[in-house]
Scaffold this active site. Structure first.
Site, short mmCIF file in Angstrom:
data_model
loop_
_atom_site.label_atom_id
_atom_site.label_comp_id
_atom_site.label_asym_id
_atom_site.label_seq_id
_atom_site.Cartn_x
_atom_site.Cartn_y
_atom_site.Cartn_z
N ASP A 3 0.84 -1.19 0.00
CA ASP A 3 0.00 0.00 0.00
C ASP A 3 0.88 1.25 0.00
O ASP A 3 1.97 1.24 -0.57
CB ASP A 3 -0.94 -0.03 1.21
CG ASP A 3 -2.29 0.59 0.90
OD1 ASP A 3 -2.36 1.82 0.80
OD2 ASP A 3 -3.28 -0.15 0.75
N HIS A 7 -3.84 6.09 3.43
CA HIS A 7 -4.52 4.87 3.00
C HIS A 7 -3.88 3.62 3.59
O HIS A 7 -4.57 2.74 4.14
CB HIS A 7 -4.50 4.82 1.47
CG HIS A 7 -5.33 3.75 0.86
ND1 HIS A 7 -4.87 2.46 0.66
CD2 HIS A 7 -6.59 3.77 0.37
CE1 HIS A 7 -5.81 1.74 0.06
NE2 HIS A 7 -6.87 2.51 -0.12
N SER A 22 -11.19 -0.89 -0.78
CA SER A 22 -9.92 -0.83 -0.05
C SER A 22 -10.11 -1.13 1.42
O SER A 22 -9.25 -1.73 2.07
CB SER A 22 -9.29 0.57 -0.17
OG SER A 22 -8.60 0.73 -1.37
#
Length: 766
Positions: free
Chosen positions: A145, A211, A548
């Site tokens: 990520d 994220h 996600s």
């Protein structure tokens, strides 16, 4: 434009999707991935053909090499001319050569809700050894990520034991990331860039986006009491597998995107490092689905699974369009997104005291009583503006004098601008609030900072407009946001969640499973001033949505299953997750999609994941290496290519003379998908179940749920097992008296009174 579903696309300075349809379809100079299949038998060494190719290349171009892959598979990424790429593609031992693609990110009450929904009894005592979600597991989850914010309290290592001795990874130091940032929770950290190709060079595992931190804490965050988003969604934040370790592989950055060459490098390292689960909340957009041999995620995942690693990926955020699911290779666990039973509510109160339940997040200091003039945006049209532009609150379409001091009601008929952009337009013109009409955005909590705003459904708009037209001086207010729980119905499938059927190929049913992916609270980077409302410090926890967010829920469950059953294969873990899923919401009714229609396997695969059911599934479907090789045969690859790709080939293995994609339905998958169905010929598929419930005689009987226009028969209708590891097979026959008018869905369930092992099916005439 949709509301905020997490994606890095808007942050990329330059995103060029270079993936081509053909393996050697080189049209320009740049970075290419040269994929050569299986790694050498001695880890870390180079195959002879690999070494020769690289040696030849480096003699011509000293700085050509970007990455070399030699742990889990063979190949390299290099700067090549188009002609060089075409030439290398013809060399012996090369499976494919393709331009380095830029992929996109698919972007805690969620765990409490899952535990509440499951049909398995859960011990409420947090100190009980039966509470699997709070036990130490020692599984290692690799997160590919944007990196991690290691100082977050979600990554504390209190009460964690020593790092597992099998761990071979490293904690890479950088200018803003020290080896001391790793601990017994974050046990590894790596980052990847491509040197001269990078727009801005950033060689650090530290998360600059948020994220990766959010994803990692959702999967394996430590328990943190008192977590909230500025007081909203307050409670205890924890990951799905709090006892698991985290290994970070930063493959995405806000400057260069998620490069395929970096993703493959991370897979290669993770295989050598010794992770148990890999979690990828990223992938190709639905309009650009590369062939398997040109897909970095599919290739890396294939070799990871061959090395015993479960790979979990997000399904994509391009729903609700049919056929939009990505990351659909059969060795990947593909995750759709669903809602939970918490809402972020910003109600609109009209002058006649009618209360409209709205959504969104704002922290405005506004009166609770309806005291502010309210106007329909169409009535505030600028003289020269288009009426449709004004009713949708487009920029430069509203009259400032008519907007100033009022709450403005904006429609969303064309979806060209997000709720936040419309709010900004009203605020710029001196409005005091915005009511935004958008059914889809109502499901996702847009953040409006300190400006009063609420998103309402179309059905409620009629009440608002009726009130405005009923009085000379209409007034209203927008209440400050609350976060009530026990919202119904939940779960529902998120509108943005990508849908099946899979197009590569249609005979594998995807997505596999659904998990919470809407308005998920998890850890965040501590320096994000852009996310902070005016006058507040940056949030330590944030609320965002996307597949996600769904993916790490399943990654955490997979890690827990692995820790309890360390000898289980990735396919056994996937089967346990799929066959124990639920299809019922908190109203004890079927789970629905965003329109309130019962969800199908194209929406949520086997159903909503259970956090505890997979620990004791009773029986599992083992999808073997031969199944995957047969899949490649049926998909059109020849035996020479498959021998290059696969780590080991059984003696005598060869592709059937008449391979076809229809035969893919026969690989031993936990679900069944049939395309090109001919009612006259019918179709038969075979499956094999393995007993994992321990020794002792046990008999399972079958029950079939099928639509009236499809005849489904299972032979035999009873399976018997005597010891752990016993296998038993059955055949399913599909037929119909008349052509199917639409795709048909149903399920086959084996039960022995204690365990229910359910497999969904989808039958399509196309």
């Amino acid at each position: 434009m949709k509301p905020f579903i997490f994606s890095l696309t808007f942050l990329f300075i330059s995103v060029s999707l270079l993936t081509e349809a053909g393996g050697a379809a080189a049209e320009k100079d740049g970075v290419y991935i040269v994929y050569m299949g299986a790694a050498p038998s001695i880890k870390g060494s180079l195959r002879d053909d690999h070494a020769q190719l690289m040696s030849s290349l480096l003699k011509r171009k000293e700085n050509a090499l970007v990455h070399s892959y030699n742990n889990g598979f063979s190949g390299f990424a290099a700067r090549l001319s188009a002609e060089e790429a075409r030439s290398i593609a013809q060399r012996q031992g090369v499976v494919s050569v393709f331009p380095d693609p830029v992929l996109e990110l698919h972007t805690t009450r969620s765990w409490d809700f899952l535990n509440h929904q499951t049909s398995v009894v859960i011990d409420s005592n947090p100190n009980s050894s039966s509470n699997s979600t709070s036990q130490d597991s020692d599984a290692i989850i690799g997160i590919l990520d944007t990196g991690i914010w290691p100082e977050s309290e979600s990554f504390n290592d209190k009460s964690m034991g020593p790092i597992p001795s099998r761990w071979n990874g490293t904690c890479a130091a950088a200018q803003d990331f020290n080896t001391s940032n790793c601990n017994k929770k974050i046990i590894g950290a790596r980052s990847y860039d491509v040197g001269e190709r990078s727009v801005i060079r950033y060689h650090s595992p530290r998360d600059m986006v948020g994220h990766g931190t959010h994803v990692a804490s959702t999967a394996a965050g430590s328990e943190v009491q008192g977590a909230s988003y500025y007081g909203l969604a307050a409670g205890t934040a924890k990951g799905g597998s709090p006892g698991s370790r985290i290994a970070v592989y930063r493959v995405c950055s806000p400057f260069n995107g998620c490069l395929g060459s970096s993703i493959l490098a991370a897979f290669d390292d993770a295989i050598a490092d010794g992770v148990d689960v890999l979690s990828l909340s990223l992938g190709s957009p639905s309009f650009l689905k590369p062939e398997i041999k040109n897909d970095p995620i599919a290739l890396g995942a294939f070799h990871a699974v061959q090395n015993g690693i479960t790979v979990v990926c997000s399904a994509g955020n391009d729903g609700p369009d049919p056929g939009s699911v990505v990351n659909a290779a059969p060795w990947i666990v593909t995750v759709a997104a669903s809602t939970i039973d918490r809402d972020f509510e910003s109600d609109v109160v009209l002058g006649d005291n009618t209360v409209i339940k709205g959504g969104g997040i704002h922290f405005a200091d506004i009166q609770k009583s309806p005291a502010y003039p309210i106007i329909y945006a169409k009535s505030a049209k600028k003289k020269e503006a288009d009426v449709n532009d004004s009713r949708n609150c487009h920029p430069d379409s509203l009259d400032q004098e008519l907007v100033k001091g009022k709450i403005v009601v904006c429609e969303n008929l064309d979806m060209l601008y997000s709720p936040s952009e419309k709010k900004n337009e009203v605020k710029k013109l001196g409005g005091v609030g915005a009511v935004l009409i958008d059914d889809e955005s109502r499901q996702i909590a847009s953040s409006f900072g300190t400006f009063p705003a609420s998103v309402i459904r179309t059905e409620d708009n009629a009440k608002v407009l009726s009130y405005i037209n009923s009085t000379k001086n209409p007034v209203a207010t927008i209440l400050r946001t609350t976060s009530p729980t026990k919202y119904t119905p939940a779960p529902t499938i998120a509108y943005f969640s990508s849908r099946g059927p899979s197009t590569i190929p249609k005979n594998i049913l995807k997505p596999d499973i659904a998990a919470p992916g809407v308005n998920i609270l998890a850890a965040w980077i501590a320096n994000d001033t852009a996310e902070a409302p005016e006058g507040k410090d940056p949030p330590l926890y944030n609320v965002i949505s996307g597949t996600s967010m769904a993916c790490p829920h399943v990654s955490g469950i997979a890690a827990t299953v692995k820790s309890k059953n360390p000898t289980w294969s990735p396919s056994a873990i996937r089967s346990a997750i799929m066959t124990t899923a639920t299809q019922i919401n908190n109203l004890k009714a079927p789970v629905t999609n965003e329109k309130g229609i019962p969800a199908t396997p194209y929406d949520f695969g086997a159903g909503e994941v259970s956090p505890t059911g997979p620990l004791e599934p009773g029986l599992v479907y083992e999808t073997t290496a031969v199944d995957y090789m047969n899949f490649l045969c049926y998909h059109g690859y020849n035996i020479t290519t498959i021998k290059n790709i696969a780590k080991t080939i059984p003696d005598g293995f060869t592709c059937p003379e008449e391979s076809s994609t229809d035969l893919i339905s026969n690989i031993n998958y936990p679900s069944i998908a049939i395309s090109n169905f001919n009612e006259k010929a019918g179709r038969k598929v075979n499956r094999t179940l393995t007993n994992v419930a321990g020794n002792g005689k046990s008999a399972y009987t079958v029950s079939i749920d099928a639509p009236a226009d499809l005849d489904v028969q299972v032979v035999p209708d009873k399976l018997e097992f005597t010891k752990n590891g016993d296998k038993s097979s059955y055949q399913v026959s599909f037929s119909a008296a008349n052509p199917l008018k639409k795709d048909a869905f149903g399920s086959i369930t084996w039960s022995n009174g204690k365990y229910k092992v359910r497999s969904p099916f989808a039958v399509s005439k196309q």
